[in-house]
Design an enzyme around this catalytic site. Sequence first.
Site, mmCIF file in Angstrom:
data_model
loop_
_atom_site.group_PDB
_atom_site.id
_atom_site.type_symbol
_atom_site.label_atom_id
_atom_site.label_comp_id
_atom_site.label_asym_id
_atom_site.label_seq_id
_atom_site.Cartn_x
_atom_site.Cartn_y
_atom_site.Cartn_z
ATOM 1 N N ASN A 125 7.118 1.300 -8.178
ATOM 2 C CA ASN A 125 5.699 1.683 -8.299
ATOM 3 C C ASN A 125 5.573 3.159 -8.663
ATOM 4 O O ASN A 125 4.728 3.529 -9.482
ATOM 5 C CB ASN A 125 4.950 1.392 -6.997
ATOM 6 C CG ASN A 125 4.526 -0.067 -6.898
ATOM 7 O OD1 ASN A 125 3.578 -0.485 -7.544
ATOM 8 N ND2 ASN A 125 5.259 -0.842 -6.136
ATOM 9 N N ASN A 175 -2.932 2.938 -0.770
ATOM 10 C CA ASN A 175 -1.711 2.166 -0.535
ATOM 11 C C ASN A 175 -1.714 0.948 -1.459
ATOM 12 O O ASN A 175 -2.774 0.404 -1.781
ATOM 13 C CB ASN A 175 -1.677 1.705 0.934
ATOM 14 C CG ASN A 175 -0.414 0.910 1.268
ATOM 15 O OD1 ASN A 175 0.694 1.353 1.000
ATOM 16 N ND2 ASN A 175 -0.594 -0.278 1.809
ATOM 17 N N HIS A 225 -0.438 -2.911 -1.630
ATOM 18 C CA HIS A 225 0.056 -3.968 -0.755
ATOM 19 C C HIS A 225 0.297 -5.220 -1.608
ATOM 20 O O HIS A 225 -0.568 -5.578 -2.422
ATOM 21 C CB HIS A 225 -0.941 -4.258 0.376
ATOM 22 C CG HIS A 225 -0.444 -5.300 1.329
ATOM 23 N ND1 HIS A 225 0.506 -5.035 2.296
ATOM 24 C CD2 HIS A 225 -0.730 -6.625 1.414
ATOM 25 C CE1 HIS A 225 0.777 -6.165 2.949
ATOM 26 N NE2 HIS A 225 0.036 -7.130 2.433
ATOM 27 N N GLU A 243 -7.275 4.121 9.844
ATOM 28 C CA GLU A 243 -6.431 4.046 11.040
ATOM 29 C C GLU A 243 -5.781 2.673 11.229
ATOM 30 O O GLU A 243 -4.802 2.535 11.944
ATOM 31 C CB GLU A 243 -7.243 4.396 12.302
ATOM 32 C CG GLU A 243 -7.523 5.882 12.505
ATOM 33 C CD GLU A 243 -8.604 6.447 11.578
ATOM 34 O OE1 GLU A 243 -8.847 7.661 11.648
ATOM 35 O OE2 GLU A 243 -9.203 5.670 10.784
ATOM 36 N N ASP A 303 -3.543 -1.884 6.639
ATOM 37 C CA ASP A 303 -4.061 -2.626 5.474
ATOM 38 C C ASP A 303 -5.543 -2.971 5.641
ATOM 39 O O ASP A 303 -6.005 -4.013 5.172
ATOM 40 C CB ASP A 303 -3.254 -3.932 5.252
ATOM 41 C CG ASP A 303 -1.764 -3.650 5.088
ATOM 42 O OD1 ASP A 303 -0.954 -4.488 5.547
ATOM 43 O OD2 ASP A 303 -1.410 -2.594 4.532
ATOM 44 N N ALA A 322 1.097 -7.331 -11.341
ATOM 45 C CA ALA A 322 -0.039 -6.824 -10.553
ATOM 46 C C ALA A 322 0.155 -5.378 -10.090
ATOM 47 O O ALA A 322 -0.578 -4.474 -10.506
ATOM 48 C CB ALA A 322 -0.285 -7.731 -9.344
ATOM 49 N N GLU A 323 1.203 -5.139 -9.280
ATOM 50 C CA GLU A 323 1.337 -3.810 -8.673
ATOM 51 C C GLU A 323 1.433 -2.690 -9.708
ATOM 52 O O GLU A 323 0.696 -1.676 -9.628
ATOM 53 C CB GLU A 323 2.583 -3.765 -7.784
ATOM 54 C CG GLU A 323 2.494 -4.724 -6.615
ATOM 55 C CD GLU A 323 3.724 -4.672 -5.753
ATOM 56 O OE1 GLU A 323 4.303 -3.591 -5.601
ATOM 57 O OE2 GLU A 323 4.097 -5.723 -5.213
HETATM 58 C C1 GRF Z 1 6.235 -2.984 -3.216
HETATM 59 O O1 GRF Z 1 6.378 -4.383 -3.218
HETATM 60 C C2 GRF Z 1 4.928 -2.617 -2.581
HETATM 61 O O2 GRF Z 1 3.918 -3.577 -2.769
HETATM 62 C C3 GRF Z 1 5.281 -2.564 -1.145
HETATM 63 O O3 GRF Z 1 6.589 -2.041 -1.069
HETATM 64 C C4 GRF Z 1 7.247 -2.312 -2.296
HETATM 65 C C5 GRF Z 1 7.723 -1.007 -2.848
HETATM 66 O O4 GRF Z 1 8.516 -1.224 -3.928
HETATM 67 N N1 GRF Z 1 4.336 -1.712 -0.430
HETATM 68 P P1 GRF Z 1 8.963 0.047 -4.825
HETATM 69 O O5 GRF Z 1 9.668 1.022 -3.908
HETATM 70 O O6 GRF Z 1 7.714 0.641 -5.418
HETATM 71 O O7 GRF Z 1 9.873 -0.557 -5.867
#
Ligand code: GRF
Length: 197
Positions: free
Chosen positions: A14, A108, A110, A148, A151, A180-181
């Site tokens: 990410n 964040n 998720h 606080e 998620d 997605a991410e």
């Molecule tokens: C990702 O799957 C994210 O959704 C979760 O932790 C993972 C991190 O992966 N919070 P990376 O370190 O970004 O490859």
Amino acid sequence: MLNIVVCVSGGGTNLQAIIDGVKSGTIRNTKIAGVISNNAGAFALKRAENNGIPAFCISPKSFQSRAEFNDAFLEKLNELNPDLIVLAGFLVILPEKMIENYRDKIINIHPSLIPSFCGTGFYGLKVHEEALKRGVKVTGATVHYVDEGTDTGRIIKQRAVEVQQGDTPEILQKRVMEQAEWVILPQAIDEIAAGHQ
Ligand code: GRF
């Protein structure tokens, strides 16, 4: 210019999506001031170094107490003067003072469609294992503000991903990351930099 600090604990895919987005201009008006990890072995730190981004490891193991770690972590964070803190796979309980000092300035990513498969204990592969166990046909990822709770902050962006026949947690995790991410996290940062979130 939005000054961001990215907090990581693992592979940093990410973080890489953010680095690539800033370089390609899909994330506008943004500068990555630094990357902080609690894990010296995190490949995310290498990704930062490879791209000339200041990278710091602040590990709880280096401190006598949690309070001392929290203080050192906060001190480094403040030093980098972030307008936005991005938690990208950061597996550390945030100090309360950090959430107070940076209210509505921490986001964040998720790996599920919150409010499904989230909360205490839902991170990494576990999220996808539970989604497959439940038999959902659609999952995805969520970018949200951090408060606080776990998620529980305001949702900024979500993107759905189809669960396919024969998916394993690893295959599903990769598809959620790719589809997605790595899409919505850069988009969210770009929109925040433009004052739209
Ligand atoms: C990702 O799957 C994210 O959704 C979760 O932790 C993972 C991190 O992966 N919070 P990376 O370190 O970004 O490859």
